[in-house]
Scaffold this active site. Structure first.
Site, PDB file in Angstrom:
ATOM      1  N   GLY B  17       0.839  -1.188   0.000  1.00  0.00           N
ATOM      2  CA  GLY B  17       0.000   0.000   0.000  1.00  0.00           C
ATOM      3  C   GLY B  17       0.869   1.231   0.000  1.00  0.00           C
ATOM      4  CB  VAL B  24       4.347   0.072   2.491  1.00  0.00           C
ATOM      5  CG1 VAL B  24       4.923  -0.911   3.484  1.00  0.00           C
ATOM      6  CG2 VAL B  24       4.262   1.454   3.101  1.00  0.00           C
ATOM      7  CG  ASP B 130      -2.371  10.899  10.296  1.00  0.00           C
ATOM      8  OD1 ASP B 130      -3.570  11.250  10.333  1.00  0.00           O
ATOM      9  OD2 ASP B 130      -1.788  10.564   9.256  1.00  0.00           O
TER      10      ASP B 130
END
Lengths: 361, 597
Positions: B17, B24, B130
């Site tokens: 992803g 990655v 995040d």
């Protein structure tokens, strides 16, 4: 009971911790020693900064602790043994260093903390040991953080720039520094160059940040230093940083070069730099590097050569010789940066300056 | 240490992803057989200061907790930074949400583990900034870990605050949006939103435009979980996380004592979520269609084939200027610049080269690697996912994509909009069409091209020369064997050939006695500019060796006074003043570019 505990002197922790740190050097290194040292440092950290449950010690207690550390020469031992500590111990050491070196007793009018004053005046070896932290991958992060914290101080930067001591020798004293004396190129500052060029990414990147702090933050000593060591500095800067095989080192160092040259404080260094034809050649070749961001950063160096109203004969000759080539090259140079107005303005200005040069031979 | 050599310690497998910046991949550490996740960050396409990326690494590398993805190492490969982390086979929570919302009991476990992770981070003086389902990864065993520290902050002081505006809008705490200074509590808010995301399949206000959400969050009352479908404890937990006043919002430690968390089960049961996802994939007949890793270093430098700068080192007369130069120049300048037959910018040459190199394999440009950032669910066919996600295409820049991990939706502080399309690599994803294809794909790398070049220009001729000069048949035989061996190396592994050569040269240089064989490295100003070969071309070395005695001494400027009086070029006097003014004005502008100077 709690009251009883509080009355015990907090500074009692320094001596046993120091002994444990010294024992880390024994061969074979015992895991038990490692763990105990880390545990003591953990306690020391909580004393200094507290955590979510425990409040930090009072300023008087901390001052006491600082004084004991000075008496025991604790900071030197800690810096020297940092890389031998386990993971958490290294992180705690970093916090301890930062806190101690920043700590000023309430009401103090001194410009710097007592611990930093002591290090600068009496024990500059602590600073040098921290720089040597770059020799061990374990200690890079903590030493880097502490160094960047203390090189904000001009004296610390001056010591790093001028020290030439070898391992186990006394470091240079701040009052003995002769700023007109050229560096031999063997001091701890000069070790940053090969480290940034060759070391593993994390080490190199951390060393570069520290190097950059030293070079950019001290307007009253660095320009002088760069002038005195002009040849040596730029020879190493070009051959080890700008010519580095590492993309990051190359790109960052070109960018930093641009910053050095455009810093008003470095005016004399800038004029000397842009006088040299060989510097212009290096820069022009970088404009043609196969990575766009390298081209982009080199443009910001190149423009200084072109914009310089007092170009040397040699620079004028190179530019004149390549005038037509440059005028073909520059219009399409990074022409996909349509949004970057400043770049485009500067490029237009540079092209115009080159057009104004006499036609090439 | 040779940084590039570190990459060969890993066998890179399929793409997992894309994270906040970079793709990655799954990979195997060859020496240990251990699976790892490697994030590739294209430093060239990111104008973000490289220091920001270092920040991520320094936060990651100072974390050691079972609740945080473990950082292993990082190194450079060309202009890409590889960050090696532990591999978590379960995927992200966002990924696991695709078959449908989670049950409360699962959410409780995830929240407890996340709170332990946050408690660790907060004790360490770190703010994640995040937290969202996309950044929560599961191990096969069910272990829950925080991931993606792309925007995490390290506070130097336990009590200090931050002002930076980062995160992903839907999950952002009101105080972060208002930029009034915030601390660890911001993560708690995001955790509450994440809990709602897990039970609803999307965060509150998901159908609103992200920019509008930024106004909404501080103004509107905090979101609440309503309805009789949910337990009182769960509703209360969410209400505790989503307190608008950060001072009244509990800490991670306090929340760990909450009833909803205290009664949560064991992480093992999270394996159900992983199995659910696998069954879901199976039922949809979705064949594994992984995108395999491919090198994209195929941007060959045009160096050496291009007209070079003219640097002669003649010392003698400086600038003999004909008087009429001025008018001549003026006329010159007006000439159109179209007739550039000989010389092109490196880019044009470059792109042309790349195209030629990869013509046979080039798929339609839509499969360019970078496009994966935006490909919301194209990998699974065009059917919309059952989860009720309603992001329209127009919201792309900020809307979360449904990719695994975390698409480019996280707001980073310094991201300048970069219009130059990222390295277009036409052969980026050949594997798309044919899933049976092994992960090893033919690649045309810069190294390989250089390797081939070195062979044809230097090694092969050198071998032939030596062969011709050798009389002894045994020796001749030996040399021809070397030539044969090298030939097959060149055929099979030009990349390796290049690295071999480079290493040999480096090793020779590092040995003081052998180094004497090579001339001292010169600044890149060979006497005849026409003969510019790759710096590592051994041919160049021998060429220089032959010529080194002839080279004039470079440095003739040391005796020069440092500052020349303003040089007056005939006819150009008037420009000097102008240049002075422009220069100083402009140096000022540059200072703004680097305000920290």
């Amino acid at each position: 009971m709690a009251f009883f505990f509080r009355t015990k002197a907090k500074s009692d922790i320094v001596k046993p911790t120091k002994d444990l740190l010294n024992r880390l050097w024994q061969v074979p290194k015992l895991q038990k020693t490692e763990e105990e040292a880390a545990k003591m440092l953990g306690q020391m950290k909580v004393l200094l900064v507290g955590n979510q449950e425990v409040e930090a010690a009072s300023p008087e207690q901390i001052l006491n602790l600082v004084n004991t550390m000075i008496q025991e020469d604790f900071l030197y031992v800690l810096a020297h043994s940092l890389h031998l500590l386990p993971f958490e111990g290294r992180k705690d050491s970093q916090t301890i260093f930062c806190t101690i070196l920043r700590f000023r007793p309430p009401g103090s009018t001194a410009e710097i903390s007592p611990a930093l004053a002591y290090v600068i005046d009496e024990r500059p070896e602590v600073i040098i040991e921290l720089c040597r932290g770059y020799n061990h991958s374990e200690s890079v992060m903590p030493c880097g953080v502490v160094l960047r914290e203390i090189v904000k101080n001009e004296d610390v930067a001056q010591i790093i720039l001028c020290d030439e001591s070898q391992e186990n020798e006394a470091a240079i004293r701040i009052n003995m520094i002769d700023e007109n004396k050229p560096a031999s190129g063997n001091g701890v500052f000069w070790d940053f160059f090969p480290c940034i060029d060759k070391a593993a990414f994390e080490v190199s990147a951390d060393a570069f940040s520290t190097f950059r702090e030293i070079i950019t933050k001290h307007k009253s000593i660095v320009p002088k230093y760069l002038s005195v060591n002009f040849e040596l500095f730029f020879e190493r800067y070009h051959s080890q940083l700008i010519a580095s095989n590492s993309y990051v080192t190359k790109r960052q160092s070109i960018k930093l070069l641009g910053e050095i040259l455009l810093d008003r404080a470095n005016y004399a260094v800038m004029t000397a730099y842009v006088d040299r034809g060989k510097h212009l050649k290096i820069c022009m070749n970088l404009l043609r590097h196969d990575r766009k961001m390298v081209q982009y950063e080199s443009f910001h160096v190149f423009k200084v050569f072109v914009a310089n109203p007092n170009k040397s004969d040699e620079v004028v000759r190179i530019l004149t010789q390549n005038r037509d080539r440059l005028l073909k090259f520059l219009p399409t140079f990074l022409d996909d940066r349509t949004e970057d107005d400043q770049f485009n303005d500067e490029k237009a200005f540079i092209i115009r300056q080159i057009e104004l040069l006499p036609a090439g031979a | 240490m040779d940084q590039s050599a570190m990459a060969s310690q890993y066998q890179v497998l399929e793409e997992l992803g894309s994270g906040s910046f970079g793709v990655v991949y799954k990979a195997v550490e060859i020496a240990t057989g251990e699976l790892v996740a490697i994030k590739h960050i294209d430093l060239e396409s990111s104008e973000d200061d490289i220091q920001d990326i270092q920040q991520e690494i320094s936060v990651l590398s100072t974390c050691a907790s079972p609740f945080v993805t473990q950082y292993k190492t990082s190194f450079l490969r060309g202009y890409k930074l590889w960050i090696v982390m532990e591999y978590l086979g379960g995927g992200s929570c966002l990924d696991l949400l695709k078959p449908g919302p989670f049950e409360e009991k699962h959410i409780a476990i995830i929240c407890r583990e996340l709170l332990m992770g946050l408690d660790y981070l907060h004790q360490e003086g770190k703010i994640h900034r995040d937290i969202k389902a996309a950044n929560v990864l599961l191990a096969h065993s069910g272990g829950v870990k925080l991931a993606d520290f792309g925007v995490a902050a390290q506070l130097t002081n336990i009590k200090s605050q931050r002002n930076t505006f980062v995160g992903t809008p839907f999950w952002m705490a009101p105080e972060v949006i208002q930029q009034a200074g915030y601390d660890f509590k911001a993560d708690i808010w995001s955790l509450g939103i994440t809990a709602m995301e897990m039970v609803n399949g999307e965060p509150p206000n998901a159908s609103t435009h992200p920019m509008k959400v930024l106004f909404l969050i501080p103004k509107a009352p905090a979101p609440r979980l309503e309805g009789s479908n949910y337990s009182k404890d769960f509703k209360d937990f969410i209400a505790a996380c989503l307190v608008k006043d950060p001072d009244r919002r509990p800490t991670a430690k306090e929340l760990l004592q909450h009833r909803y968390i205290k009664t949560a089960g064991r992480v093992d049961s999270l394996q159900e979520l992983i199995q659910r996802r696998q069954m879901w994939d199976g039922s949809r007949g979705r064949s594994a269609n992984p995108k395999f890793y491919e090198e994209t270093m195929n941007t060959m430098s045009a160096l050496g084939d291009q007209e070079d700068w003219l640097f002669d080192t003649v010392k003698a007369p400086t600038m003999v200027m004909p008087k009429q130069t001025q008018s001549h120049t003026q006329r010159r300048r007006k000439e159109p610049k179209i007739h550039d037959e000989i010389q092109h910018s490196p880019e044009t040459l470059l792109s042309r080269l790349t195209l030629n190199e990869t013509e046979q394999t080039s798929p339609p440009p839509s499969t360019v690697r970078r496009a994966t950032m935006k490909r919301s669910s194209s990998g699974f066919g065009t059917t919309p996912s059952p989860a009720k996600r309603r992001f329209s295409g127009q919201k792309q820049p900020l809307a979360p994509s449904t990719n695994f991990g975390n698409a480019g939706s996280t707001v980073r502080q310094f991201r300048r909009v970069s219009d130059n399309s990222p390295e277009m690599s036409p052969n980026a994803s050949i594997a798309e069409g044919d899933e049976n294809r092994p992960p090893k794909v033919e690649t045309v790398t810069k190294e390989a091209l250089l390797g081939r070049r070195a062979y044809s220009k230097a090694i092969d001729p050198a071998l032939q020369e030596i062969y011709a000069q050798t009389g002894n048949p045994i020796k001749r035989e030996a040399i021809s064997r070397v030539a044969l061996a090298w030939d097959s190396l060149d055929k099979d592994d030009p990349d390796g050939e290049y690295h071999l050569l480079k290493l040999i040269i480096a090793k020779v240089q590092s040995d003081p006695k052998l180094a004497a064989l090579l001339p001292p490295s010169q600044p890149p100003t060979p006497q005849k500019p026409k003969l510019v070969l790759a710096q590592n071309n051994p041919h160049l070395k021998s060429h220089r060796r032959r010529q080194s005695s002839l080279l004039p001494t470079e440095d003739m400027w040391t005796d020069k006074p440092l500052q020349l009086p303003g040089e007056l070029i005939p006819g150009l006097e008037h420009t000097k003043q102008l240049a002075d003014v422009l220069y100083s004005k402009w140096a000022e502008g540059l200072k703004n570019r680097w305000p920290n100077v």
